[in-house]
Write an enzyme that holds these catalytic residues in place. Structure first.
Site, PDB file in Angstrom:
ATOM      1  N   ASP A   1      -8.231   6.016  -8.275  1.00  0.00           N
ATOM      2  CA  ASP A   1      -7.543   5.230  -7.256  1.00  0.00           C
ATOM      3  C   ASP A   1      -7.595   6.077  -5.993  1.00  0.00           C
ATOM      4  OD1 ASP A   1      -5.762   4.056  -5.506  1.00  0.00           O
ATOM      5  OD2 ASP A   1      -3.997   4.315  -6.778  1.00  0.00           O
TER       6      ASP A   1
ATOM      7  N   LYS B   1      -8.763   6.724   5.129  1.00  0.00           N
ATOM      8  CA  LYS B   1      -9.294   5.517   4.504  1.00  0.00           C
ATOM      9  C   LYS B   1      -9.301   4.341   5.486  1.00  0.00           C
ATOM     10  CE  LYS B   1      -8.266   2.590   0.475  1.00  0.00           C
ATOM     11  NZ  LYS B   1      -7.425   2.532  -0.736  1.00  0.00           N
TER      12      LYS B   1
ATOM     13  N   GLU C   1      -7.968  -3.217  -6.026  1.00  0.00           N
ATOM     14  CA  GLU C   1      -6.721  -2.536  -6.416  1.00  0.00           C
ATOM     15  C   GLU C   1      -5.705  -3.448  -7.109  1.00  0.00           C
ATOM     16  OE1 GLU C   1      -5.550  -0.420  -2.876  1.00  0.00           O
ATOM     17  OE2 GLU C   1      -7.336   0.826  -2.984  1.00  0.00           O
TER      18      GLU C   1
HETATM   19  P1  ADP Z   1      -1.922   4.254  -1.022  1.00  0.00           P
HETATM   20  O1  ADP Z   1      -2.308   3.478  -2.217  1.00  0.00           O
HETATM   21  O2  ADP Z   1      -2.272   3.567   0.251  1.00  0.00           O
HETATM   22  O3  ADP Z   1      -2.334   5.662  -1.057  1.00  0.00           O
HETATM   23  P2  ADP Z   1       0.715   4.558  -2.088  1.00  0.00           P
HETATM   24  O4  ADP Z   1       0.822   3.441  -3.036  1.00  0.00           O
HETATM   25  O5  ADP Z   1       0.605   5.932  -2.624  1.00  0.00           O
HETATM   26  O6  ADP Z   1      -0.359   4.267  -0.979  1.00  0.00           O
HETATM   27  O7  ADP Z   1       1.989   4.457  -1.144  1.00  0.00           O
HETATM   28  C1  ADP Z   1       2.131   5.319  -0.085  1.00  0.00           C
HETATM   29  C2  ADP Z   1       3.211   4.800   0.808  1.00  0.00           C
HETATM   30  O8  ADP Z   1       4.409   4.667   0.060  1.00  0.00           O
HETATM   31  C3  ADP Z   1       3.489   5.742   1.946  1.00  0.00           C
HETATM   32  O9  ADP Z   1       3.484   5.032   3.161  1.00  0.00           O
HETATM   33  C4  ADP Z   1       4.860   6.281   1.621  1.00  0.00           C
HETATM   34  O10 ADP Z   1       5.613   6.519   2.759  1.00  0.00           O
HETATM   35  C5  ADP Z   1       5.467   5.164   0.815  1.00  0.00           C
HETATM   36  N1  ADP Z   1       6.552   5.639  -0.047  1.00  0.00           N
HETATM   37  C6  ADP Z   1       6.474   6.428  -1.131  1.00  0.00           C
HETATM   38  N2  ADP Z   1       7.688   6.675  -1.644  1.00  0.00           N
HETATM   39  C7  ADP Z   1       8.568   6.029  -0.843  1.00  0.00           C
HETATM   40  C8  ADP Z   1      10.002   5.891  -0.829  1.00  0.00           C
HETATM   41  N3  ADP Z   1      10.775   6.489  -1.722  1.00  0.00           N
HETATM   42  N4  ADP Z   1      10.556   5.136   0.157  1.00  0.00           N
HETATM   43  C9  ADP Z   1       9.775   4.543   1.094  1.00  0.00           C
HETATM   44  N5  ADP Z   1       8.448   4.629   1.128  1.00  0.00           N
HETATM   45  C10 ADP Z   1       7.836   5.366   0.174  1.00  0.00           C
HETATM   46 MG    MG Z   2      -2.722   2.266  -3.588  1.00  0.00          MG
END
Ligand code: ADP
Ligand code: MG
Length: 568
Positions: free
Chosen positions: A6, A68, A145
Site C-alpha cells: 500500500d 504521491k 485501494e
Molecule cells: P494515505 O493512505 O494517503 O497514506 P493514511 O490512510 O495513512 O493516508 O491516512 C493519513 C492521514 O490520516 C493523514 O492526513 C493523517 O493526518 C490522518 N490521521 C491519522 N491519524 C489521525 C487522527 N488520530 N486524527 C486525525 N487524522 C489522523
Molecule cells: Mg491509503
C-alpha cells in the site's frame, strides 16, 4: 513470493499472505506503517520513513513528503541539489519496503501487487508501475485501494454480503466503492472519488485559521517562509490529531526560540472545514447512483484511511447514511492486507480457491470527435466515450468512425479520460494518427479499440479495414515513453545513491526526532534534549552497543515524556 504494497500519500505498508492469512510486515523500527517520506542527510545519504519524516520541519529543503500527489507529472523535487520525480521518490520508498519484506521473509522478493487510488488516471498508474520496476519489483497487478480494503473486509468470513460501501479518506486522496460479495465473488459495482482531497487539505484549513490569528510577518522575520510553512504544517497536523480526542487543542509553533500559540476548538475547525466535508458527498452520491444502490439497502459503511479518524468526518458519514459506520477493519491496515489477499489470488493460493474478484473502471475513456449539427455545421472537440465509467474490467470495446472530408489523408484521435462533453475539460492521455486512402467524405471506416486491463492500464489501437493498417497509442509525454533501457539507466542512478544503512534506522530515527524536538522546545526542556542527544551521539561514536542501548532508551524516554508517545 508476491508481496502486497500500500503505497500511501502519508504512510505505506508491505504485507504478505502467510499461513492462510494476510499479515503486515514490520519495518526496521518494528512499525507496521512506514511514512512515505524521503530525506537526504548532510553526508548525502538517503533516509526513508520515520527518520525522514522527522526531518521535514528541521530540513524542509532536504526532505520530501506527500509526493504521491505529483505521481505521473513532471514535477521535480530537489533534495540537497539532486532532482527527483515523484516516481523516483516512490521507487525509493518501495525499495525500502522490499528490503523490509526480504529481511522478514529471509528471501529475495521480486514481485508485488501495489495499490493505487481508484481515481488514479492512466498516467498515474503507469508511473506507479514504473516506480515498482525502478525498485526492482515486477508489478503483477495494480489494485484499487478501496477494492483492496473491500477484499480485506470481505475475506474476514467469506460470507455473502449485501452491498457495502468502502469510504477511504487518506492523506491526499478520497475514494468510495460499492461492493457486494456473492458466491465467493467480490464484486465492485461502482467507484468514485476525488484525487485531491485528504487529510492534508484539513491541515491547510487549520493553517488558514492559525494564520488569521498569529503574526505571520513576525514568524517570517525569524525564519525562511518555506521553513515557517513546514513548521506550521507540522503543528497543524498535531492540532488536528489532538482534535480527534478533545474539544479543543493548542496550535503551537516555536520559531528560533519564540513561541506562537492559539487554541483551536472542534467547532471552529468544523466550520473552517465545511467546504471539504461538502466535497465528500458528491463521490458518495455518484457511486450509489451508478451501482443502482439505495442508501438504506447498504449493509455496512466501512471506514478506511487515517483521516476517517477525524470526528468531523465521522459525523458527516453518520449524517450522510443515517447510521454509524463499521469499525471492524483497521483503517490503517485494510488496504495493505487487501493487497496481500490479491497477491495470494494471483499466486493461486489454495485457501482462496473459491474467491474471485471483479472490479470496475472508475472513469470513462474515449476519443475526441467532430459532430455535424442539423444545419450541417461541424463542431469539433467533443468527447465520444468508448469505455464508459463503471464498466467491469478487464474490458475491450470498439467504436467505429468515418472520415469527415473529401480526400482526407489521415485520421487523428485524441485519447481522453473524463466525463465532460468537451474534451478540453477531460484529461488527455495521448494521440493516434492513422493514414487513410483518399476517398469521398464518409467512405473510409476506422475502428478504434480500447483495452483496459485488470490493473487499470489502457491500450488503444486503431485499424483501417480497407488497408489493413493498424496503429497504437502514442503517449504524449516522453517521461511516459521510457524504454526498458531508460528504466535500467534510471535504476542505476537510484542505486548509485547512498542509503542510510537499514540496521541503523532506529538510531537515525531517534536523532532526527531529537533534532526536531530540540527546535520545538525551549529553556530547561530544550537543554535536556540537547544533553541527551550529546550522550547518545557519544555512545554512537564509541560504537559501544550497551552504551548505545542505554543512551537510546534514555533519550527516547525523555522525548516521550516531553511530547507524548510518538505517533505514526
Ligand atoms: P494515505 O493512505 O494517503 O497514506 P493514511 O490512510 O495513512 O493516508 O491516512 C493519513 C492521514 O490520516 C493523514 O492526513 C493523517 O493526518 C490522518 N490521521 C491519522 N491519524 C489521525 C487522527 N488520530 N486524527 C486525525 N487524522 C489522523
Ligand atoms: Mg491509503
Amino acid at each position: 513470493m508476491i508481496i502486497g504494497i500500500d503505497l500511501g500519500t502519508t504512510n505505506s505498508t508491505v504485507s504478505v499472505w502467510q499461513d492462510g492469512r494476510a499479515v503486515l510486515i514490520p519495518n526496521a523500527l518494528g512499525d507496521l506503517l512506514t511514512p512515505s517520506a524521503v530525506s537526504i542527510d548532510d553526508a548525502g545519504a538517503l533516509l526513508v520513513g520515520f527518520a525522514a519524516r522527522e526531518r521535514q520541519s528541521t530540513h524542509p529543503d532536504r526532505t520530501a513528503t506527500a509526493f504521491k500527489r505529483y505521481m505521473g507529472t513532471r514535477h521535480v523535487t530537489k533534495l540537497g541539489g539532486v532532482a527527483f520525480t515523484a516516481e523516483d521518490l516512490s521507487a525509493i520508498v518501495l525499495g525500502r519496503l522490499k528490503a523490509d519484506a526480504e529481511a522478514y521473509l529471509g528471501t529475495t522478493v521480486s514481485e508485488a501487487v501495489i495499490t493505487v487510488p481508484a481515481y488514479f488516471n492512466d498516467r498515474q498508474r503507469k508511473a506507479t508501475r514504473r516506480a515498482g520496476e525502478l525498485a526492482g519489483l515486477q508489478v503483477r497487478r495494480l489494485l484499487n485501494e478501496p477494492t483492496a480494503a473491500a477484499l480485506a473486509f470481505g475475506i474476514q468470513d467469506c460470507a455473502d454480503r449485501e452491498p457495502f460501501l468502502v469510504f477511504d479518506l487518506g492523506g491526499g486522496t478520497f475514494d468510495v466503492s460499492i461492493v457486494e460479495m456473492f458466491d465467493g465473488v467480490v464484486e465492485v459495482r461502482a467507484s468514485a472519488g476525488d484525487n485531491r482531497l485528504g487529510g492534508e487539505d484539513f491541515n491547510d484549513a487549520i493553517m488558514a485559521l492559525a494564520r488569521t490569528r498569529l503574526d505571520l510577518a513576525a514568524m517570517e522575520a525569524l525564519a525562511a517562509p518555506a521553513l515557517v510553512h513546514e513548521i506550521m504544517r507540522a503543528a497543524a497536523e498535531r492540532t488536528r490529531r489532538a482534535l480527534s480526542d478533545a474539544a479543543q487543542a493548542p496550535f503551537q509553533v516555536t520559531i528560533a526560540g519564540v513561541q506562537f500559540e492559539t487554541i483551536v476548538s472542534a467547532a471552529e475547525f468544523e466550520a473552517q472545514a465545511a467546504g471539504l466535508i461538502e466535497r465528500l458527498r458528491d463521490p458518495v452520491l455518484r457511486s450509489l447512483r451508478e451501482s443502482d444502490t439505495r442508501v438504506d439497502l447498504l449493509s455496512e459503511i466501512v471506514l478506511v484511511g487515517g483521516a476517517t479518524r477525524m470526528p468531523v468526518v465521522r459525523k458527516a458519514v453518520t449524517r450522510m447514511f443515517s447510521r454509524f459506520p463499521n469499525a471492524s477493519v483497521h483503517p490503517d491496515h485494510a488496504v495493505g492486507l487487501g493487497a496481500a489477499v490479491q497477491a495470494a489470488l494471483l499466486a493461486k493460493d489454495a485457501a482462496l480457491d473459491e474467491i474471485r474478484l471483479s472490479d470496475v473502471c472508475p472513469f470513462s475513456l474515449g476519443v475526441d470527435t467532430t459532430e455535424r449539427d442539423a444545419r450541417g455545421a461541424l463542431h469539433g472537440g467533443l468527447f465520444s466515450p468508448v469505455i464508459e465509467r463503471n464498466t467491469p474490467i478487464p474490458a475491450s470495446r470498439i467504436s467505429y468512425f468515418r472520415t469527415l472530408a473529401d480526400n482526407q489523408r489521415e485520421v487523428q484521435f485524441g485519447i481522453y479520460q473524463g466525463e465532460a462533453r468537451e474534451v478540453r475539460n477531460n484529461i488527455k492521455l495521448g494521440e493516434i494518427t492513422v493514414p487513410v486512402p483518399p476517398r469521398p467524405a464518409g467512405m473510409v471506416g476506422v475502428e478504434c479499440r480500447f483495452s483496459y486491463d485488470s490493473s487499470g492500464l489502457l491500450e488503444v489501437d486503431v485499424h483501417v479495414p480497407e488497408t489493413g493498417m493498424t496503429r497504437n497509442l502514442v503517449i504524449l509525454d516522453e517521461v511516459d515513453a521510457m524504454t526498458e533501457r531508460d528504466v535500467a539507466q534510471r535504476r542505476e542512478l537510484l542505486a548509485a545513491l547512498k542509503y542510510h544503512p537499514r540496521e541503523e534506522a532506529a538510531n537515525a530515527a531517534l536523532l532526527a526526532r531529537a533534532a526536531r524536538c530540540y527546535e520545538s522546545f525551549i529553556g530547561a526542556e530544550r537543554e535536556r534534549i540537547g544533553h541527551g542527544t550529546l550522550e547518545f551521539q557519544a555512545a554512537l561514536e564509541r560504537q559501544d552497543p550497551r552504551g548505545i542501548r542505554i543512551a537510546h532508551g534514555q533519550l527516547s524516554g525523555l522525548l516521550d515524556t516531553l511530547e507524548g508517545e510518538r505517533f505514526l
